[in-house]
Design an enzyme around this catalytic site. Structure first.
Site, PDB file in Angstrom:
ATOM      1  N   THR A  82       0.696  -1.394  -0.214  1.00 25.33           N
ATOM      2  CA  THR A  82      -0.169  -0.429   0.151  1.00 25.33           C
ATOM      3  C   THR A  82       0.889   1.397   0.210  1.00 25.33           C
ATOM      4  O   THR A  82       0.879   2.196  -0.561  1.00 25.33           O
ATOM      5  CB  THR A  82      -1.085   0.090   1.781  1.00 25.33           C
ATOM      6  OG1 THR A  82      -1.844  -1.508   1.303  1.00 25.33           O
ATOM      7  CG2 THR A  82      -1.868   1.458   1.264  1.00 25.33           C
ATOM      8  N   GLN A  90      -6.450  -2.063  -2.860  1.00 28.33           N
ATOM      9  CA  GLN A  90      -5.430  -0.636  -2.032  1.00 28.33           C
ATOM     10  C   GLN A  90      -4.774   0.153  -3.474  1.00 28.33           C
ATOM     11  O   GLN A  90      -3.670  -1.431  -3.951  1.00 28.33           O
ATOM     12  CB  GLN A  90      -4.531  -1.027  -1.041  1.00 28.33           C
ATOM     13  CG  GLN A  90      -5.389  -1.347   0.437  1.00 28.33           C
ATOM     14  CD  GLN A  90      -5.322  -2.185  -0.081  1.00 28.33           C
ATOM     15  OE1 GLN A  90      -5.385  -3.718  -0.595  1.00 28.33           O
ATOM     16  NE2 GLN A  90      -4.838  -2.790   1.787  1.00 28.33           N
ATOM     17  N   ASP A 150      -8.283   3.664  -1.176  1.00 25.54           N
ATOM     18  CA  ASP A 150      -7.195   4.473  -0.365  1.00 25.54           C
ATOM     19  C   ASP A 150      -6.025   5.283  -1.282  1.00 25.54           C
ATOM     20  O   ASP A 150      -5.902   5.394  -1.362  1.00 25.54           O
ATOM     21  CB  ASP A 150      -6.089   2.751   0.036  1.00 25.54           C
ATOM     22  CG  ASP A 150      -6.384   2.542   0.955  1.00 25.54           C
ATOM     23  OD1 ASP A 150      -7.517   2.175   1.616  1.00 25.54           O
ATOM     24  OD2 ASP A 150      -5.043   1.389   1.067  1.00 25.54           O
ATOM     25  N   ASP A 165     -11.637   3.661   2.821  1.00 28.38           N
ATOM     26  CA  ASP A 165     -10.709   4.447   3.387  1.00 28.38           C
ATOM     27  C   ASP A 165      -9.596   5.917   2.776  1.00 28.38           C
ATOM     28  O   ASP A 165      -8.919   5.107   2.512  1.00 28.38           O
ATOM     29  CB  ASP A 165     -10.142   3.189   4.361  1.00 28.38           C
ATOM     30  CG  ASP A 165     -10.244   2.069   4.758  1.00 28.38           C
ATOM     31  OD1 ASP A 165     -11.866   2.708   4.786  1.00 28.38           O
ATOM     32  OD2 ASP A 165     -10.052   0.940   5.055  1.00 28.38           O
ATOM     33  N   ARG A 211     -14.022   5.028  10.034  1.00 26.72           N
ATOM     34  CA  ARG A 211     -13.410   4.157  10.555  1.00 26.72           C
ATOM     35  C   ARG A 211     -12.153   3.613  11.144  1.00 26.72           C
ATOM     36  O   ARG A 211     -11.313   4.497  10.110  1.00 26.72           O
ATOM     37  CB  ARG A 211     -14.333   3.105  10.024  1.00 26.72           C
ATOM     38  CG  ARG A 211     -13.166   1.562   8.385  1.00 26.72           C
ATOM     39  CD  ARG A 211     -13.620   0.948   8.168  1.00 26.72           C
ATOM     40  NE  ARG A 211     -12.414   0.685   7.071  1.00 26.72           N
ATOM     41  CZ  ARG A 211     -12.814  -0.501   6.905  1.00 26.72           C
ATOM     42  NH1 ARG A 211     -13.074  -1.830   7.436  1.00 26.72           N
ATOM     43  NH2 ARG A 211     -11.588  -0.655   6.602  1.00 26.72           N
ATOM     44  N   TRP A 217      -9.324   2.900  12.119  1.00 19.77           N
ATOM     45  CA  TRP A 217      -7.709   1.513  11.467  1.00 19.77           C
ATOM     46  C   TRP A 217      -6.985   1.648  12.715  1.00 19.77           C
ATOM     47  O   TRP A 217      -6.581   0.686  12.607  1.00 19.77           O
ATOM     48  CB  TRP A 217      -7.193   2.396  10.425  1.00 19.77           C
ATOM     49  CG  TRP A 217      -5.791   1.279  10.123  1.00 19.77           C
ATOM     50  CD1 TRP A 217      -5.730   0.287   9.644  1.00 19.77           C
ATOM     51  CD2 TRP A 217      -4.781   2.118   9.097  1.00 19.77           C
ATOM     52  NE1 TRP A 217      -4.591  -0.025   9.339  1.00 19.77           N
ATOM     53  CE2 TRP A 217      -3.947   1.026   8.680  1.00 19.77           C
ATOM     54  CE3 TRP A 217      -4.129   3.516   8.984  1.00 19.77           C
ATOM     55  CZ2 TRP A 217      -3.013   1.056   8.509  1.00 19.77           C
ATOM     56  CZ3 TRP A 217      -3.272   3.966   7.658  1.00 19.77           C
ATOM     57  CH2 TRP A 217      -2.154   2.491   7.815  1.00 19.77           C
TER      58      TRP A 217
END
Length: 624
Positions: A385, A415, A438, A459, A527, A529
């Site tokens: 990532t 990702q 991402d 995310d 959320r 992580w």
């Protein structure tokens, strides 16, 4: 893990000193790295009629902006010694802290001396760790057939991050030599760099775990203990420096100073000169002469060292952005001005890295969807990532204006980062970030985003920076079937890290693909992580694309009592908080709490943003 690495792992364990081998007080935090969000088998818990009363953990407020007062040569009354058990209360690992400080021969009266002692240990261990990882990386490169592509990439990331941490710690050690006279701006930079070291360590460990590397299994405990050593030092240094600021009434000061040379220009004037002088293949070498002829201008302005152009014409300086970055001078100071790269309208299919030594770079394009930097690296295709980004920036004081950054890998590749940013004092203005899972990796240190568009699914704004978004448009896209969207996923692992995501006067809505099929998925504000994740939405428009509960858990109840999530004075159909989650780590902010997440207080942006000449407001839009 294959046998070729076993001897090196053993060497690593021997090479790391006693500070790494202290028994951990708890296992390292290793939550999974951004899995697709699957539907929950249970409906969200409905909150009570009144929101929780516990506010999110707030960053410390900054002292009044008064001139620094030198410390007195002798205190009227000698302060009493500060025993380790008292000093260690400011750290998340007091037992480890007391063990480390037991080597100090006498108890000092100022916790700063404890912090200075642990900093020496941190730097010593960071250098050793960097050597161990580099040796392992060399073995892997020499015999690549014995390791997976994912492991090779993860180890390379660890090597890069370890070197960065050494540089950060060397900078902090130098700054701490005059801790009594430090301004609030320098204190903020020091604590930001220390927090960045902790983040670098966690990123390395996460990458090794995701790659299923045997090296992670062997070195996991030493890495975890070294992370705790960094956390102990961060707690001691942060407490000591903030104490000294109050004691000596230090001013805010400036973290990145300015000067009077070489040329000072308003940003918009600079952009106009570049576009006019370099229009349609004209000789752009005249741009520097034109800037020099304009000279000092009233009002806001920036310093320009040199301007180069990127484009397809013979008169352009470079055909790629990567080549232009390589031509920039190394390790420049703010008073030397920006190295300006003007990238003409066009599609640049390249992977750009602005390293830590390339500082004070300003990248100017022709506008969103005109100057486009595009790539397609992804986790599924073997990239970590961290290293899947199309555009990565590490060098301090980076500025981007009027550029689109894309990762076109698509949602099925999981990702896939468009921009990864771990540059202190970095700014993006009128830019767009396009991806799915991402999209924008706000990795670490202090960042500012103004009038930008961010597109993604899962995310899609994530990391552990102190990142402020002002006047931005944030659009959730349509993910794969049975996935849920989360706008943010902040990754704070240490309560002393001054990091978080602050979204002020922004619009949170649906991208065209999701707007056409709004019931295909659920979208949440964020959320957690990591255990101390911190995110706030302030005075922003929240559309009905956001679910009434607002927020989504990461893994059951993990972290819901230690996170810091808040909302203040938002509006729109999705801003109704009557059905929000009832986690103890979530609350509705009051005015004073919201002010802690502004440019003035959260990142001290007023000490480094003015040199960019990019508009910003330091506080809230209104306080009524």
């Amino acid at each position: 893990m294959q046998t070729h690495s076993s001897s090196l792992v053993f060497l690593a364990l021997l090479c790391l000193s006693w500070a790494l081998l202290v028994s951990p007080t708890r296992p390292p935090s290793q939550p999974p790295s951004h899995p697709p969000i699957q539907p929950s088998s249970q409906p969200p818990t409905q909150p009570p009629s009144q929101p929780p009363t516990q506010p999110p953990t707030q960053p410390p407020s900054h002292p009044p902006t008064q001139p620094p007062t030198p410390p007195p040569s002798q205190s009227p009354s000698q302060p009493s010694p500060l025993p380790p058990n008292i000093a260690c209360k400011s750290t998340p690992y007091p037992k480890l802290c007391r063990t480390i400080l037991s080597a100090v021969k006498s108890s000092p009266s100022d916790p700063y001396h404890y912090g200075k002692f642990t900093m020496k240990q941190c730097l010593k261990q960071a250098r050793r760790l960097s050597k161990v990882i580099n040796r392992f990386a060399q073995r892997v490169e020499a015999d690549p057939g014995t390791s997976t592509v994912e492991e090779v990439s993860a180890v390379a990331d660890c090597g890069e991050l370890a070197e960065l941490s050494v540089e950060y710690l060397e900078t902090v050690t130098e700054e701490l030599k005059a801790a009594e006279l430090m301004t609030a701006a320098l204190v903020d930079r020091v604590t930001s760099l220390l927090g960045g070291v902790v983040t670098n360590q966690q990123t390395c460990l996460d990458g090794l775990v995701d790659a299923k590397s045997g090296f992670a299994t062997a070195i996991g405990t030493p890495l975890g203990n070294l992370t705790r050593l960094y956390s102990v030092s961060l707690g001691l240094v942060s407490h000591a420096l903030n104490r000294n600021l109050k004691r000596y009434k230090g001013s805010k000061g400036k973290i990145f100073g300015g000067g009077n040379k070489p040329v000072r220009e308003p940003l918009e004037t600079l952009i106009k000169v570049l576009r006019k002088t370099c229009d349609k293949g004209k000789d752009c070498r005249k741009a520097n002469r034109n800037l020099g002829e304009l000279g000092e201008t009233s009002g806001g302005s920036i310093l320009v060292r040199e301007a180069v152009t990127v484009g397809p014409y013979e008169t352009d300086n470079f055909p790629t952005i990567t080549e232009a970055v390589a031509a920039a001078p190394n390790h420049t100071f703010p008073e030397q001005g920006y190295f300006v790269i003007y990238a003409r309208a066009g599609l640049y299919e390249e992977y750009v890295v602005i390293s830590n030594k390339k500082r004070n770079i300003m990248l100017i394009g022709d506008g969103i969807n005109k100057t486009i930097i595009s790539g397609n690296h992804s986790f599924i295709d073997g990239w970590t990532t961290y290293n899947s980004s199309t555009f990565a920036v590490v060098g301090d004081r980076f500025v981007a204006v009027d550029v689109t950054f894309r990762n076109t890998a698509g949602p099925e590749k999981h990702q896939a980062v468009a921009v990864r940013n771990n540059a202190d004092g970095s700014t993006f203005y009128r830019c767009s970030f396009e991806g799915y899972q991402d999209t924008l990796y706000v990795h670490s240190l202090r960042q500012f985003y103004r009038e930008c568009d961010i597109y993604g699914t899962i995310d899609f704004i994530f990391g552990n920076a102190a990142a402020i978004f002002q006047n931005c448009n944030i659009y959730a896209r349509k993910p794969m079937a049975n996935q849920k969207n989360a706008v943010t996923a902040h990754g704070r692992t240490d309560p002393n890290q001054k990091t978080g995501i602050s979204i002020i006067n922004c619009t949170i809505g649906a991208a065209p693909d999701l707007a056409a099929d709004p019931k295909s998925t659920m979208t949440f504000l964020g959320r957690p992580w990591k255990p101390y994740s911190r995110t706030v939405y302030i005075q922003s428009y929240i559309s009905d694309v956001v679910q009434p509960v607002g927020w989504l858990e990461w893994n059951g109840t993990t972290g819901l009592d230690t996170i810091s999530y808040g909302e203040y004075d938002n509006f729109g159909p999705g801003a109704d908080t009557s059905k929000r989650v009832q986690w103890s780590g979530y609350s509705l902010l009051n005015l004073v709490q919201a002010m802690n997440f502004t440019v003035y207080n959260f990142t001290l942006g007023d000490t480094w943003l003015p040199q960019t000449d990019i508009p910003f407001y330091g506080g809230l839009l209104h306080t009524e």
